[in-house]
Design a protein around this motif. Structure first.
Motif, PDB file in Angstrom:
ATOM      1  N   CYS A 121       0.832  -1.213   0.000  1.00 25.92           N
ATOM      2  CA  CYS A 121       0.000   0.000   0.000  1.00 25.92           C
ATOM      3  C   CYS A 121       0.869   1.266   0.000  1.00 25.92           C
ATOM      4  O   CYS A 121       1.640   1.501   0.934  1.00 25.92           O
ATOM      5  CB  CYS A 121      -0.931   0.010   1.209  1.00 25.92           C
ATOM      6  SG  CYS A 121      -1.967   1.489   1.231  1.00 25.92           S
ATOM      7  N   PRO A 122       0.717   2.125  -1.014  1.00 22.56           N
ATOM      8  CA  PRO A 122       1.536   3.342  -1.081  1.00 22.56           C
ATOM      9  C   PRO A 122       1.075   4.432  -0.130  1.00 22.56           C
ATOM     10  O   PRO A 122       1.699   5.477  -0.030  1.00 22.56           O
ATOM     11  CB  PRO A 122       1.359   3.782  -2.542  1.00 22.56           C
ATOM     12  CG  PRO A 122       0.029   3.256  -2.923  1.00 22.56           C
ATOM     13  CD  PRO A 122      -0.175   1.987  -2.167  1.00 22.56           C
ATOM     14  N   VAL A 123      -0.067   4.192   0.558  1.00 26.08           N
ATOM     15  CA  VAL A 123      -0.584   5.203   1.483  1.00 26.08           C
ATOM     16  C   VAL A 123      -0.367   4.755   2.933  1.00 26.08           C
ATOM     17  O   VAL A 123      -0.839   5.386   3.871  1.00 26.08           O
ATOM     18  CB  VAL A 123      -2.089   5.445   1.200  1.00 26.08           C
ATOM     19  CG1 VAL A 123      -2.612   6.668   1.921  1.00 26.08           C
ATOM     20  CG2 VAL A 123      -2.345   5.620  -0.290  1.00 26.08           C
TER      21      VAL A 123
ATOM     22  N   LEU B 269      -1.682   2.240   4.473  1.00 23.76           N
ATOM     23  CA  LEU B 269      -2.917   1.811   5.135  1.00 23.76           C
ATOM     24  C   LEU B 269      -2.778   0.347   5.533  1.00 23.76           C
ATOM     25  O   LEU B 269      -1.806  -0.325   5.152  1.00 23.76           O
ATOM     26  CB  LEU B 269      -4.117   1.984   4.184  1.00 23.76           C
ATOM     27  CG  LEU B 269      -4.362   3.403   3.672  1.00 23.76           C
ATOM     28  CD1 LEU B 269      -5.537   3.421   2.693  1.00 23.76           C
ATOM     29  CD2 LEU B 269      -4.652   4.353   4.831  1.00 23.76           C
TER      30      LEU B 269
ATOM     31  N   PRO C  83      -4.824  -2.616   4.691  1.00 24.40           N
ATOM     32  CA  PRO C  83      -5.984  -3.130   3.932  1.00 24.40           C
ATOM     33  C   PRO C  83      -6.657  -4.329   4.586  1.00 24.40           C
ATOM     34  O   PRO C  83      -7.887  -4.438   4.539  1.00 24.40           O
ATOM     35  CB  PRO C  83      -5.367  -3.513   2.577  1.00 24.40           C
ATOM     36  CG  PRO C  83      -4.135  -2.683   2.476  1.00 24.40           C
ATOM     37  CD  PRO C  83      -3.620  -2.536   3.861  1.00 24.40           C
TER      38      PRO C  83
ATOM     39  N   MET D 195      -8.944  -3.016   7.237  1.00 19.82           N
ATOM     40  CA  MET D 195     -10.097  -2.321   6.641  1.00 19.82           C
ATOM     41  C   MET D 195     -11.070  -3.341   6.063  1.00 19.82           C
ATOM     42  O   MET D 195     -12.288  -3.203   6.195  1.00 19.82           O
ATOM     43  CB  MET D 195      -9.627  -1.370   5.544  1.00 19.82           C
ATOM     44  CG  MET D 195      -8.752  -0.240   6.043  1.00 19.82           C
ATOM     45  SD  MET D 195      -8.627   1.143   4.918  1.00 19.82           S
ATOM     46  CE  MET D 195      -7.979   0.414   3.450  1.00 19.82           C
TER      47      MET D 195
ATOM     48  N   CYS E 289      -7.684   5.987   0.918  1.00 17.73           N
ATOM     49  CA  CYS E 289      -7.363   4.963  -0.088  1.00 17.73           C
ATOM     50  C   CYS E 289      -7.487   5.581  -1.483  1.00 17.73           C
ATOM     51  O   CYS E 289      -8.509   6.183  -1.795  1.00 17.73           O
ATOM     52  CB  CYS E 289      -8.318   3.780   0.069  1.00 17.73           C
ATOM     53  SG  CYS E 289      -8.268   2.641  -1.327  1.00 17.73           S
ATOM     54  N   ILE E 290      -6.461   5.455  -2.308  1.00 15.41           N
ATOM     55  CA  ILE E 290      -6.503   6.048  -3.650  1.00 15.41           C
ATOM     56  C   ILE E 290      -6.979   5.037  -4.693  1.00 15.41           C
ATOM     57  O   ILE E 290      -6.922   5.293  -5.888  1.00 15.41           O
ATOM     58  CB  ILE E 290      -5.137   6.646  -4.047  1.00 15.41           C
ATOM     59  CG1 ILE E 290      -4.043   5.573  -4.004  1.00 15.41           C
ATOM     60  CG2 ILE E 290      -4.771   7.835  -3.176  1.00 15.41           C
ATOM     61  CD1 ILE E 290      -2.731   6.008  -4.643  1.00 15.41           C
ATOM     62  N   GLU E 291      -7.428   3.883  -4.232  1.00 15.60           N
ATOM     63  CA  GLU E 291      -7.984   2.842  -5.097  1.00 15.60           C
ATOM     64  C   GLU E 291      -6.996   2.425  -6.185  1.00 15.60           C
ATOM     65  O   GLU E 291      -7.365   2.181  -7.324  1.00 15.60           O
ATOM     66  CB  GLU E 291      -9.319   3.307  -5.695  1.00 15.60           C
ATOM     67  CG  GLU E 291     -10.345   3.596  -4.614  1.00 15.60           C
ATOM     68  CD  GLU E 291     -11.664   4.160  -5.123  1.00 15.60           C
ATOM     69  OE1 GLU E 291     -11.953   3.993  -6.317  1.00 15.60           O
ATOM     70  OE2 GLU E 291     -12.384   4.762  -4.315  1.00 15.60           O
ATOM     71  N   CYS E 292      -5.712   2.351  -5.804  1.00 15.12           N
ATOM     72  CA  CYS E 292      -4.670   2.035  -6.792  1.00 15.12           C
ATOM     73  C   CYS E 292      -4.678   0.551  -7.170  1.00 15.12           C
ATOM     74  O   CYS E 292      -4.142   0.169  -8.203  1.00 15.12           O
ATOM     75  CB  CYS E 292      -3.306   2.434  -6.251  1.00 15.12           C
ATOM     76  SG  CYS E 292      -2.820   1.480  -4.789  1.00 15.12           S
ATOM     77  N   GLY E 293      -5.235  -0.296  -6.321  1.00 11.58           N
ATOM     78  CA  GLY E 293      -5.327  -1.728  -6.641  1.00 11.58           C
ATOM     79  C   GLY E 293      -4.084  -2.527  -6.293  1.00 11.58           C
ATOM     80  O   GLY E 293      -4.028  -3.731  -6.562  1.00 11.58           O
ATOM     81  N   CYS E 294      -3.072  -1.900  -5.655  1.00 11.29           N
ATOM     82  CA  CYS E 294      -1.844  -2.641  -5.310  1.00 11.29           C
ATOM     83  C   CYS E 294      -2.158  -3.803  -4.361  1.00 11.29           C
ATOM     84  O   CYS E 294      -1.609  -4.893  -4.493  1.00 11.29           O
ATOM     85  CB  CYS E 294      -0.824  -1.711  -4.658  1.00 11.29           C
ATOM     86  SG  CYS E 294      -0.094  -0.547  -5.790  1.00 11.29           S
ATOM     87  N   CYS E 295      -3.047  -3.556  -3.392  1.00 10.39           N
ATOM     88  CA  CYS E 295      -3.367  -4.606  -2.412  1.00 10.39           C
ATOM     89  C   CYS E 295      -4.044  -5.791  -3.102  1.00 10.39           C
ATOM     90  O   CYS E 295      -3.710  -6.949  -2.852  1.00 10.39           O
ATOM     91  CB  CYS E 295      -4.231  -4.049  -1.288  1.00 10.39           C
ATOM     92  SG  CYS E 295      -5.666  -3.126  -1.846  1.00 10.39           S
TER      93      CYS E 295
ATOM     94  N   VAL F  55     -10.246  -3.748  -3.144  1.00 11.21           N
ATOM     95  CA  VAL F  55     -10.655  -2.399  -3.559  1.00 11.21           C
ATOM     96  C   VAL F  55     -12.170  -2.297  -3.677  1.00 11.21           C
ATOM     97  O   VAL F  55     -12.752  -1.262  -3.352  1.00 11.21           O
ATOM     98  CB  VAL F  55      -9.973  -1.996  -4.881  1.00 11.21           C
ATOM     99  CG1 VAL F  55     -10.308  -0.565  -5.244  1.00 11.21           C
ATOM    100  CG2 VAL F  55      -8.478  -2.151  -4.769  1.00 11.21           C
TER     101      VAL F  55
ATOM    102  N   PHE G 277     -13.448  -1.462  -0.420  1.00  8.37           N
ATOM    103  CA  PHE G 277     -13.133  -0.095   0.007  1.00  8.37           C
ATOM    104  C   PHE G 277     -14.000   0.929  -0.728  1.00  8.37           C
ATOM    105  O   PHE G 277     -14.421   1.926  -0.152  1.00  8.37           O
ATOM    106  CB  PHE G 277     -11.637   0.202  -0.175  1.00  8.37           C
ATOM    107  CG  PHE G 277     -10.741  -0.799   0.517  1.00  8.37           C
ATOM    108  CD1 PHE G 277     -11.206  -1.505   1.617  1.00  8.37           C
ATOM    109  CD2 PHE G 277      -9.452  -1.058   0.065  1.00  8.37           C
ATOM    110  CE1 PHE G 277     -10.414  -2.443   2.265  1.00  8.37           C
ATOM    111  CE2 PHE G 277      -8.648  -1.995   0.704  1.00  8.37           C
ATOM    112  CZ  PHE G 277      -9.131  -2.693   1.797  1.00  8.37           C
TER     113      PHE G 277
HETATM  114  S1  SF4 Z   1      -6.224   0.321  -3.101  1.00 11.64           S
HETATM  115 FE1  SF4 Z   1      -5.211  -0.901  -1.509  1.00 11.64          FE
HETATM  116  S2  SF4 Z   1      -3.058  -0.466  -1.804  1.00 11.64           S
HETATM  117 FE2  SF4 Z   1      -4.136   1.132  -2.908  1.00 11.64          FE
HETATM  118  S3  SF4 Z   1      -4.342   2.798  -1.440  1.00 11.64           S
HETATM  119 FE3  SF4 Z   1      -6.176   1.547  -1.235  1.00 11.64          FE
HETATM  120  S4  SF4 Z   1      -5.715   0.138   0.404  1.00 11.64           S
HETATM  121 FE4  SF4 Z   1      -3.760   0.980  -0.263  1.00 11.64          FE
END
Ligand code: SF4
Ligand code: SF4
Length: 494
Positions: free
Chosen positions: A384-386, A388, A390, A393, A413-419, A430, A433
């Motif tokens: 997670c780049p923020v 957080l 996950p 959550m 959460c920027i909804e980047c999808g990394c998790c 995501v 979230f």
């Molecule tokens: S989508 Fe997942 S990895 Fe990306 S910011 Fe949200 S919780 Fe973190």
């Protein structure tokens, strides 16, 4: 030198070369253009044209009644065929009102109204109004009204302008193409932005270091003294460098606070395509009627970048890229990490649409896998780049425990999808979230409605009590005056 980084993120296969082999091609005028009236605030813009009316390219078709969202313009000339409900190019999959324009092939434009190169002679308000009237919104995907973002710094001291040329999501190359082939527009836009923000330097153009042609083209243009105060800042190619907060952290070391905006740390951040659109609007009087769109993926015969009229149906673009291949199984608007699947290719390109991706199921990670229970491996938190958590959550999302979800900062959460990408249990984190955010939005809206209702009720009660007091006061005075008058009159019998 490559600038260092934020925590988390992923090294992904970039798939950029598929679409970046040739310069952007100008897409032909489609027979039909579609302009959704839906705005970011959930309301519809109001049509200012009617069915049967002839319109010119650049003519305003619809306006926000509150004048916050910039107007919608015709991107070619023709006749308004209908104003009707159609499917929207929106993650909700909902339908909404759209203006449908049958083009006449003449592409006749309305007279351009430019400010010119001497824009610094004009009041700032004139420049901001011009940007608004030109229909300019954030073109990196967010679609936020640009003039509002520029005004947003009003209460904060801005010392840095960041141009976002990171384009970190796989497959997307439209900003790369823009920087390679039109660096003077990007840098010209940067100069205008610096003028508006009152900066004489401190403009950083963040770009991933796997775009050598774009970097070379920008550096070549920057040799001119015209662009003093602007510097190229190469970044390691890590997804999601292009996230606004991640980019600011990578370039300045400053952290935008939770729930805050870049202006809180003295920064304004604009996408490179937005900067170029500002340049064309101010200097050449062009309203935002076209943009570069990447059309790519294994499902497209000849991936490429096209200069596309806003409102063009996606099917037209795929046709101009040689049509679908046999591997075409899923259509995505945006990139593979943050884009969303579309139900149909009859949906139109909007001002913030940067990519049409056609994939087969084999290239979609975990597409067939069912979600398994969380094994608490912590991979998602590491990616997670923020910063957080996950998995926590997700736990509270499952029980819809909104206070706890909020406490774990789901709104950041920027909804980047990394998790999602790293989760060995294939949990669609995501999705949870997004749903939680939507619940929190609704709750906040309800709270705000209830608060408004309470304030209105209390104000009405206070007004009624005040009016009652006035009435009583008036009655009392009348009574006193009457008594006084009665006392001062001689008695009839005396
Ligand atoms: S989508 Fe997942 S990895 Fe990306 S910011 Fe949200 S919780 Fe973190
Ligand atoms: S990556 Fe998946 S399995 Fe691992 S802790 Fe996160 S949610 Fe659980």
């Amino acid at each position: 030198m490559t600038t260092s980084y934020f925590t988390g993120g992923l090294h992904l296969d970039t798939h950029k070369t598929e679409s970046s082999g040739v310069a952007p091609l100008v897409a032909s005028i489609p027979e039909t253009l579609i302009f959704p009236l839906f705005m970011r605030n959930g309301q519809d813009a109001q049509a200012v044209v009617e069915a049967g009316q002839h319109v010119l390219k650049g003519q305003i078709l619809a306006r926000d009644p509150e004048n916050l969202t910039p107007p919608v313009h015709a991107s070619s000339s023709g006749i308004i065929a209908a104003i009707e409900t159609r499917a929207l190019p929106h993650p909700s999959g909902l339908s909404g009102r759209c203006i449908v324009l049958n083009t006449d092939g003449l592409d006749q434009a309305r007279e351009a109204s430019s400010i010119g190169e001497n824009y610094s002679d004009y009041p700032l308000e004139t420049l901001l109004r011009h940007i608004h009237e030109a229909g300019i919104v954030g073109m990196g995907g967010a679609g936020f009204p640009t003039d509002i973002k520029l005004r947003g710094g009003g209460a904060c001291a801005i010392d840095t302008l960041i141009l976002n040329g990171a384009e970190c999501e796989p497959y997307i190359t439209c900003d790369d193409m823009l920087m390679r082939y039109h660096p003077e527009e990007v840098l010209g836009g940067a100069r205008i932005l610096m003028h508006i923000l009152g900066l004489s330097g401190n403009c950083l153009l963040g770009i991933e270091n796997d775009m050598p042609e774009a970097i070379a083209s920008l550096e070549h243009t920057l040799q001119s003294e015209t662009y003093s105060g602007i510097a190229i800042a190469p970044l390691a190619a890590i997804y999601p460098t292009g996230g606004e907060k991640q980019l600011i952290k990578a370039l300045t070391g400053r952290e935008v606070p939770s729930g805050g905006i870049p202006a809180n740390v003295g920064v304004v951040c604009q996408n490179v395509a937005t900067a170029a659109a500002i340049y064309r609007a101010i200097v050449h009087g062009e309203v935002l009627t076209s943009r570069i769109v990447t059309v790519t993926g294994v499902g497209v015969s000849q991936p490429a970048n096209l200069v596309v009229r806003i409102g063009t149906p996606i099917s037209d673009l795929v046709k101009q890229c040689g049509g679908y291949t046999q591997r075409a199984e899923r259509l995505i608007l945006g990139g593979p990490m943050m884009g969303w699947a579309l139900p149909s290719d009859e949906l139109p390109i909007t001002r913030s649409a940067n990519c049409v991706l056609v994939q087969d199921m084999a290239t979609i990670p975990h597409h067939n896998a069912s979600a398994l229970p969380c094994i608490r491996c912590g991979e998602c938190a590491q990616a997670c780049p923020v910063s957080l958590l996950p998995q926590q959550m997700h736990w509270y999302c499952r029980s819809e425990n909104l206070p706890r979800i909020e406490e774990y900062r789901v709104m950041d959460c920027i909804e980047c999808g990394c998790c999602n990408y790293v989760c060995p249990s294939h949990i669609p984190l995501v999705q949870y979230f997004r749903a939680a955010k939507s619940l929190l939005f609704t709750q906040a809206k309800e709270r705000s409605k209830a608060e408004h209702a309470r304030i209105r009720f209390e104000a009405r009660q206070a007004r009624q009590q005040h009016e009652k007091r006035l009435r009583e006061e008036s009655t009392r005075r009348k009574r006193e005056m009457l008594e006084k008058a009665n006392k001062s009159q001689p008695e009839a019998s005396s």
